[in-house]
Design a protein around this motif. Structure first.
Motif, mmCIF file in Angstrom:
data_model
loop_
_atom_site.group_PDB
_atom_site.id
_atom_site.type_symbol
_atom_site.label_atom_id
_atom_site.label_comp_id
_atom_site.label_asym_id
_atom_site.label_seq_id
_atom_site.Cartn_x
_atom_site.Cartn_y
_atom_site.Cartn_z
ATOM 1 N N GLY A 58 0.819 -1.212 0.000
ATOM 2 C CA GLY A 58 0.000 0.000 0.000
ATOM 3 C C GLY A 58 0.851 1.259 0.000
ATOM 4 N N GLY A 59 0.220 2.368 -0.236
ATOM 5 C CA GLY A 59 0.923 3.645 -0.314
ATOM 6 C C GLY A 59 0.854 4.436 0.982
ATOM 7 N N VAL A 60 1.308 5.676 0.931
ATOM 8 C CA VAL A 60 1.356 6.584 2.071
ATOM 9 C C VAL A 60 0.584 7.848 1.711
ATOM 10 C CG1 VAL A 60 2.861 7.940 3.583
ATOM 11 C CG2 VAL A 60 3.600 5.680 2.777
ATOM 12 N N GLY A 61 -0.205 8.346 2.664
ATOM 13 C CA GLY A 61 -0.968 9.570 2.429
ATOM 14 C C GLY A 61 -0.066 10.780 2.243
ATOM 15 N N THR A 62 -0.536 11.783 1.544
ATOM 16 C CA THR A 62 0.288 12.955 1.221
ATOM 17 C C THR A 62 0.690 13.748 2.455
ATOM 18 O OG1 THR A 62 -1.715 14.260 0.831
ATOM 19 C CG2 THR A 62 -0.710 13.160 -1.072
ATOM 20 N N SER A 63 -0.113 13.701 3.504
ATOM 21 C CA SER A 63 0.219 14.465 4.719
ATOM 22 C C SER A 63 0.488 13.554 5.907
ATOM 23 C CB SER A 63 -0.927 15.438 5.055
ATOM 24 O OG SER A 63 -2.132 14.714 5.281
ATOM 25 N N GLU A 64 0.727 12.292 5.652
ATOM 26 C CA GLU A 64 0.914 11.305 6.721
ATOM 27 C C GLU A 64 2.316 11.398 7.313
ATOM 28 O OE1 GLU A 64 0.791 6.419 7.253
ATOM 29 O OE2 GLU A 64 -0.117 7.368 5.493
ATOM 30 N N ASP A 65 2.404 11.447 8.643
ATOM 31 C CA ASP A 65 3.689 11.443 9.340
ATOM 32 C C ASP A 65 4.149 10.007 9.587
ATOM 33 O OD1 ASP A 65 3.855 14.199 9.477
ATOM 34 O OD2 ASP A 65 2.748 14.289 11.381
ATOM 35 N N ALA A 67 5.347 6.807 11.495
ATOM 36 C CA ALA A 67 5.088 6.221 12.811
ATOM 37 C C ALA A 67 5.270 4.701 12.700
ATOM 38 C CB ALA A 67 3.688 6.566 13.283
ATOM 39 N N ASP A 68 5.277 4.042 13.837
ATOM 40 C CA ASP A 68 5.412 2.574 13.851
ATOM 41 C C ASP A 68 6.614 2.117 13.027
ATOM 42 O OD1 ASP A 68 3.035 2.396 15.362
ATOM 43 O OD2 ASP A 68 1.836 2.432 13.533
ATOM 44 N N PHE A 69 7.780 2.539 13.460
ATOM 45 C CA PHE A 69 8.996 2.262 12.704
ATOM 46 C C PHE A 69 9.341 0.770 12.724
ATOM 47 C CE2 PHE A 69 9.158 6.710 13.751
ATOM 48 C CZ PHE A 69 9.611 7.288 12.579
ATOM 49 N N LYS A 70 9.985 0.339 11.664
ATOM 50 C CA LYS A 70 10.323 -1.064 11.480
ATOM 51 C C LYS A 70 11.730 -1.352 11.996
ATOM 52 C CE LYS A 70 9.998 -5.241 9.546
ATOM 53 N NZ LYS A 70 9.030 -6.251 10.007
ATOM 54 N N ASN A 71 11.863 -2.380 12.839
ATOM 55 C CA ASN A 71 13.169 -2.844 13.281
ATOM 56 C C ASN A 71 13.745 -3.738 12.182
ATOM 57 O OD1 ASN A 71 15.434 -3.876 14.497
ATOM 58 N ND2 ASN A 71 14.335 -5.052 16.057
ATOM 59 N N GLN A 72 14.698 -3.237 11.435
ATOM 60 C CA GLN A 72 15.218 -3.978 10.287
ATOM 61 C C GLN A 72 16.117 -5.149 10.696
ATOM 62 O OE1 GLN A 72 14.181 -3.486 7.303
ATOM 63 N NE2 GLN A 72 13.088 -1.562 7.576
ATOM 64 N N ALA A 73 16.419 -5.269 11.972
ATOM 65 C CA ALA A 73 17.284 -6.363 12.434
ATOM 66 C C ALA A 73 16.495 -7.464 13.149
ATOM 67 C CB ALA A 73 18.362 -5.821 13.375
#
Length: 343
Positions: A58-65, A67-73
């Motif tokens: 899915g995509g990201v909204g134009t004004s979306e901040d 959040a919920d960062f991904k732990n890549q490790a």
């Protein structure tokens, strides 16, 4: 054998690593071709990782901040194994070395004994690597034993002392465990497809095979299964029509390519087997089995490279030790496959 040993230097160790790799190259294809590595500890680790699930397209909204960062490790894991020591102990009689000179061995009987010890050691290491034994740490009456290829190429949790994070264990679809009689080309292609799904890409593999499995692949080029029986599709050599040509050296399919490499050292021992004991059943399993390896996922790691150490001659004749401390490094079982026939 020039340069193999230096006379009268008791205890001096000579590195034979280049020599041991080059001798009997065609007879020990895995030992010759597998990447070489080094280790520093008796138990050594390999950190492994993958990209995880990527199904959110899915995509990201134009004004979306953000959040919920991904732990890549978060998907990192550990595969470990143990080193083990193997040795040969050459010795010749004092008279054989100094009195009964063999004209065929101008360098002496002891040099020939060391040469044969090096070859024997190489054969034994390769048999260990091709076995299905799992790792052991030295404690009580047990000795250090490195987990072999077959100990990693299994579905399910390890039962030995080696550690394989669950995420990186080989799926059951990568493994054939039926009879050799029932094994078909579809099984081979199915394993390659399963590896493709697990690794997200085509592979180029070395398929080390026992003699009966090699014959089974060759027969696939002669007979094609039919509903009633078999359809013969024999091929005659186009240049010499007196020659029946039916040798298979490669399997190329939709999901990769496998070079077939016959070996007489496949699957000598399974976990729990009595080392040194062979039966008709285990001989049939050995000849009918094989491993499908992406060699970039493996390493023959040395804690001590193969070397020769001459011991003190106390009067009975020259003697010494040819030994090595090594372990099998596995970087990811999921990129490989196996044919472990039941009979």
């Amino acid at each position: 054998m020039p340069g193999l040993m230096e006379a009268d230097q008791v205890g001096k160790r000579q590195d034979l690593s280049n020599y041991i790799v080059n001798i009997q190259r065609t007879d020990t294809p895995l030992f010759t071709e597998i990447p070489k590595d080094t280790v520093r500890k008796s138990t050594f680790e390999t950190q492994v990782d993958d990209y995880g699930e990527t199904n959110d397209i899915g995509g990201v909204g134009t004004s979306e901040d953000a959040a919920d960062f991904k732990n890549q490790a978060e998907n990192r894991g550990i595969i470990d194994n143990q080193v083990m020591k193997m040795w040969e102990k050459p010795m010749v009689d004092d008279f054989a070395e100094n009195v009964n000179e063999n004209e065929a061995l101008p360098a002496g009987e002891y040099v020939e004994a060391v040469r044969k010890s090096v070859v024997r050691l190489k054969f034994r290491v390769e048999k260990r690597l091709f076995s299905r034994v799992e790792g052991t740490r030295q404690e009580g009456g047990r000795k250090f034993g490195t987990c072999a290829i077959g100990g990693f190429l299994k579905s399910g949790a390890p039962i030995g002392d080696q550690r394989v994070s669950e995420r990186f264990r080989m799926p059951a679809a990568h493994e054939y465990t039926g009879t050799l009689e029932a094994y078909t080309e579809n099984h081979a292609r199915g394993i390659m497809k399963a590896i493709f799904e697990s690794t997200n890409g085509k592979g180029k593999f070395k398929h080390y095979v026992g003699s009966s499995l090699q014959e089974a692949y060759t027969l696939m080029s002669i007979y094609r299964p039919d509903k009633a029986s078999n359809t013969v599709i024999q091929r005659i050599n186009a240049v010499n029509n007196t020659t029946l040509s039916n040798t298979v050296t490669m399997i190329q399919g939709d999901f990769g390519m496998m070079d077939l490499v016959p070996t007489t050292r496949m699957r000598y021992y399974d976990m729990g087997a009595t080392i040194g004991t062979m039966t008709e059943t285990t001989a049939a399993q050995r000849q009918g089995s094989g491993v499908i390896l992406d060699l970039s996922m493996w390493g023959l790691a040395f804690k001590r490279k193969p070397g020769h150490k001459r011991l003190e001659d106390k009067g009975g004749g020259p003697r010494g030790i040819v030994d090595t401390i090594f372990g099998l490094r596995c970087k990811n079982p999921r990129g490989n496959g196996a044919v472990w026939v039941s009979e």
